[in-house]
Motif scaffolding. Structure first.
Motif, short mmCIF file in Angstrom:
data_model
loop_
_atom_site.label_atom_id
_atom_site.label_comp_id
_atom_site.label_asym_id
_atom_site.label_seq_id
_atom_site.Cartn_x
_atom_site.Cartn_y
_atom_site.Cartn_z
N LEU A 136 -4.14 -6.34 3.00
CA LEU A 136 -3.84 -5.94 1.63
C LEU A 136 -2.62 -5.01 1.71
CD1 LEU A 136 -4.46 -5.78 -1.41
CD2 LEU A 136 -5.94 -3.83 -0.93
N TYR A 137 -1.59 -5.37 0.96
CA TYR A 137 -0.34 -4.61 0.96
C TYR A 137 -0.22 -3.95 -0.41
CZ TYR A 137 4.84 -4.22 0.44
OH TYR A 137 6.13 -3.82 0.21
N GLY A 138 -0.25 -2.63 -0.43
CA GLY A 138 -0.03 -1.91 -1.67
C GLY A 138 1.42 -1.47 -1.74
N ILE B 190 2.62 -0.43 -7.88
CA ILE B 190 3.66 -1.27 -8.47
C ILE B 190 3.25 -2.73 -8.32
CG2 ILE B 190 6.06 -2.04 -8.20
CD1 ILE B 190 5.91 0.68 -9.47
N GLU B 191 2.78 -3.09 -7.14
CA GLU B 191 2.35 -4.48 -6.91
C GLU B 191 1.43 -4.54 -5.70
OE1 GLU B 191 5.03 -7.26 -5.13
OE2 GLU B 191 5.89 -5.77 -3.81
N PHE B 192 0.68 -5.63 -5.61
CA PHE B 192 -0.07 -5.93 -4.40
C PHE B 192 0.46 -7.20 -3.78
CE2 PHE B 192 -3.53 -3.44 -6.48
CZ PHE B 192 -3.65 -2.48 -5.49
N ASN B 193 0.44 -7.25 -2.45
CA ASN B 193 0.67 -8.50 -1.76
C ASN B 193 -0.56 -8.80 -0.92
OD1 ASN B 193 3.31 -8.92 -2.74
ND2 ASN B 193 4.13 -7.51 -1.23
N ALA B 194 -0.75 -10.08 -0.66
CA ALA B 194 -1.95 -10.53 0.04
C ALA B 194 -1.65 -10.83 1.51
CB ALA B 194 -2.49 -11.78 -0.64
N ARG B 195 -0.68 -10.10 2.06
CA ARG B 195 -0.16 -10.45 3.39
C ARG B 195 0.59 -9.26 3.96
NH1 ARG B 195 4.94 -10.00 1.98
NH2 ARG B 195 5.38 -10.39 -0.21
N PHE B 196 1.00 -9.40 5.22
CA PHE B 196 1.86 -8.39 5.83
C PHE B 196 3.20 -8.33 5.08
CE2 PHE B 196 -0.50 -9.12 9.92
CZ PHE B 196 -0.76 -7.80 10.24
N GLY B 197 3.72 -7.13 4.85
CA GLY B 197 5.04 -6.99 4.24
C GLY B 197 6.13 -7.32 5.24
N ASP B 198 7.25 -7.73 4.72
CA ASP B 198 8.40 -8.03 5.57
C ASP B 198 9.58 -7.32 4.93
OD1 ASP B 198 10.10 -9.14 7.39
OD2 ASP B 198 9.60 -11.21 6.95
N PRO B 199 10.24 -6.37 5.54
CA PRO B 199 10.28 -6.06 6.98
C PRO B 199 9.36 -4.91 7.44
CG PRO B 199 12.09 -4.93 5.92
CD PRO B 199 11.30 -5.61 4.83
N GLU B 200 8.42 -4.44 6.65
CA GLU B 200 7.60 -3.29 7.09
C GLU B 200 6.79 -3.59 8.34
OE1 GLU B 200 7.87 -4.49 4.04
OE2 GLU B 200 7.47 -3.01 2.49
N THR B 201 6.26 -4.81 8.42
CA THR B 201 5.41 -5.19 9.55
C THR B 201 6.13 -5.02 10.89
OG1 THR B 201 4.30 -6.76 8.16
CG2 THR B 201 4.08 -7.13 10.52
N GLN C 184 8.31 2.34 4.65
CA GLN C 184 9.15 2.18 3.47
C GLN C 184 10.23 1.13 3.73
OE1 GLN C 184 11.78 5.38 2.20
NE2 GLN C 184 11.00 5.21 0.10
N ASP C 185 10.39 0.26 2.75
CA ASP C 185 11.38 -0.81 2.79
C ASP C 185 12.67 -0.31 2.14
OD1 ASP C 185 12.56 -3.30 2.79
OD2 ASP C 185 11.17 -4.23 1.39
N HIS C 186 13.77 -1.03 2.31
CA HIS C 186 15.05 -0.72 1.64
C HIS C 186 15.52 -2.02 1.00
CE1 HIS C 186 14.50 2.43 4.53
NE2 HIS C 186 15.50 3.12 4.05
N LYS C 187 15.34 -2.12 -0.31
CA LYS C 187 15.50 -3.41 -1.00
C LYS C 187 16.95 -3.80 -1.28
CE LYS C 187 11.51 -5.24 -1.91
NZ LYS C 187 11.32 -6.54 -1.26
N ARG C 188 17.82 -2.78 -1.49
CA ARG C 188 19.18 -3.11 -1.90
C ARG C 188 20.06 -3.43 -0.70
NH1 ARG C 188 20.62 -2.07 -7.08
NH2 ARG C 188 18.83 -1.44 -8.33
N1 GLY Z 1 8.77 -5.72 1.77
C1 GLY Z 1 8.27 -6.27 0.58
C2 GLY Z 1 7.42 -7.46 0.74
O1 GLY Z 1 7.05 -7.85 1.83
O2 GLY Z 1 7.10 -8.06 -0.26
#
Ligand code: GLY
Ligand code: AMP
Length: 416
Positions: free
Chosen positions: A268-270, A282-293, A211-215
């Motif tokens: 694949l990032y869900g 909510i969205e897909f990303n086509a890469r590693f998430g940052d900062p989750e990775t 889980q990320d923390h966006k704010r």
């Molecule tokens: N942590 C969200 C993203 O990588 O888009």
């Protein structure tokens, strides 16, 4: 021994380089363009992530065995197509498959066609039609998404008609976004979390949930950022829910992309939400998430080179093993971020941190480590459970000194 080229320059790429540096198969790592932390493990090369032809010629000259692509901009620029055409194994999606992230409308249509759960939506390319629909609907909040890569600024949750009017004008009439469409969708509620997987065509290898923390500030207050911290595992998602999401979301999308002739060959990032009606995309990303990775990848037990290479060349992997350890990562950001901030402040003590310090935006000036971006460092600690990992991370952060950094004190609060 193998030679690897990693593309990118953030904390995510530092995590990739770190993990590759632990592989028994890897002899040398190049990173383009890299950063000051990455430079401790890899040879940094001054080529930008979207300079695809230059990267290809570098890879050919240096006889690279594998290229691993971090940022979406490089994928959207077609780096994977170009490297593949030249016969160089590359980990990442083709330009066509990257549409799952680059176009909100493509992703929404795909989900509708293959029954992947997500918020109901309509898409519009003119302001008049969009605003007529919003007025007819007359339900707030309502979610307005610019259709295209918008560097995290393409989503507005409008609280009333006035805000919707201003946003739609901005997205469809003004110059700020370029010519595009807008997706208007229902507002969903519930905790958000990230489910990443390595995907090769129909083969899906899930990673631990995070889980990320966006704010920017404690209590999830303040402006949106690129992410102020992350942790794993997530106590509020059960093993059954995780399995359900793997099957009905990640696997369903992997299969759908094969059917559409755009097979996935990377991460694949869900970006998922646990709503009262079940888990939705909510969205897909086509890469590693940052900062989750940065909190997930260090838990990889299987040799990272083997995993990236197998996916790059389409070999089936028996099993990918993950260490079951709680991990918390806290981002140290420049004061003022995500607004204006200064660079060049001295940082000391990173070598005393007991855990892993990954660099997001640093440089070395006259032999001294200095801040060089909005998000500067990510400090990562492990523990038997999330609470212990969190305590350890915050204790160890005390050892790092810099007059121009701030951080959230409540990373992982959702888990405690
Ligand atoms: N942590 C969200 C993203 O990588 O888009
Ligand atoms: P995205 O760029 O699609 O990840 O959206 C950015 C953020 O907007 C997400 O992380 C959510 O917090 C929020 N968001 C996006 N879509 C919705 C939705 N349908 N309902 C509620 N919040 C949303």
């Amino acid at each position: 021994m193998k030679k690897v080229l990693v593309i990118g320059s953030g904390g995510r790429e530092h995590a990739i380089v770190y993990q590759l540096s632990r592989s028994t198969q890897v002899g040398h790592i190049y990173c383009a363009p890299g950063n000051a932390g990455i430079a401790q493990l890899a040879e940094c090369v001054a080529i930008k992530d979207t300079e695809v032809e230059k990267l290809l010629s570098f890879a050919q000259t240096h006889q690279i065995d594998l290229c691993v692509v971090g940022p979406e901009a490089a994928l959207a620029a077609g780096i994977v197509d170009v490297f593949r055409a030249a016969g160089i194994p590359v980990f990442g999606h083709t330009k066509a498959a990257t549409q799952i992230e680059a176009s909100k409308e493509f992703a929404k249509e795909l989900m509708a066609k293959y029954y992947v759960p997500t918020a109901a939506y309509r898409s519009f390319d003119t302001y008049d039609e969009a605003i007529a629909y919003v007025r007819l609907r007359n339900t707030y909040p309502t979610v307005l998404k610019y259709d295209g890569l918008a560097a995290g600024k393409g989503v507005v949750i409008a609280q009333d008609e006035q805000e919707a009017v201003l946003t739609l004008k901005d997205m469809l009439v003004g110059e700020a976004f370029g010519k595009g469409k807008v997706v208007i969708e229902d507002y969903l509620e519930g905790p958000e979390f990230s489910f990443m997987a390595f995907v090769d065509h129909q083969h899906v290898y899930p990673m631990p949930l995070s889980q990320d923390h966006k704010r920017a500030f404690d209590g999830d207050k303040g402006p949106n950022t690129g992410g102020m911290g992350a942790y794993t595992p997530l106590p509020f998602i059960s093993a059954e829910e995780e399995q359900w999401a793997k099957e009905h979301i990640l696997q369903a999308v992997a299969d759908a992309m094969v059917k559409e002739g755009k097979p996935l060959t990377g991460v694949l990032y869900g970006g998922l939400m646990k709503t009262k009606d079940g888990i939705k995309v909510i969205e897909f990303n086509a890469r590693f998430g940052d900062p989750e990775t940065e909190v997930v990848l260090p838990l990889l037990e299987t040799d990272a080179y083997m995993v990236f290479h197998a996916i790059a060349v389409g070999e089936i992997i028996d099993n990918i093993a993950w260490r079951k350890q709680a991990t918390v990562g806290v981002v140290l950001a420049s004061k003022g971020y995500p607004g204006a901030y200064q660079k060049g402040a001295e940082i000391t003590g990173t070598e005393d941190f007991d855990g892993l310090v990954l660099h997001m935006g640093t440089a070395v000036k006259d032999g001294q480590l200095v801040t060089n971006g909005g998000r500067v460092l990510m400090c990562i600690a492990h523990g038997d459970d999330v609470r212990q990992a969190q305590q350890k991370a915050y204790e160890e952060i005390e050892k790092i000194h810099c007059t121009n950094l701030f951080y959230r004190k409540d990373i992982a609060h959702w888990a405690l």
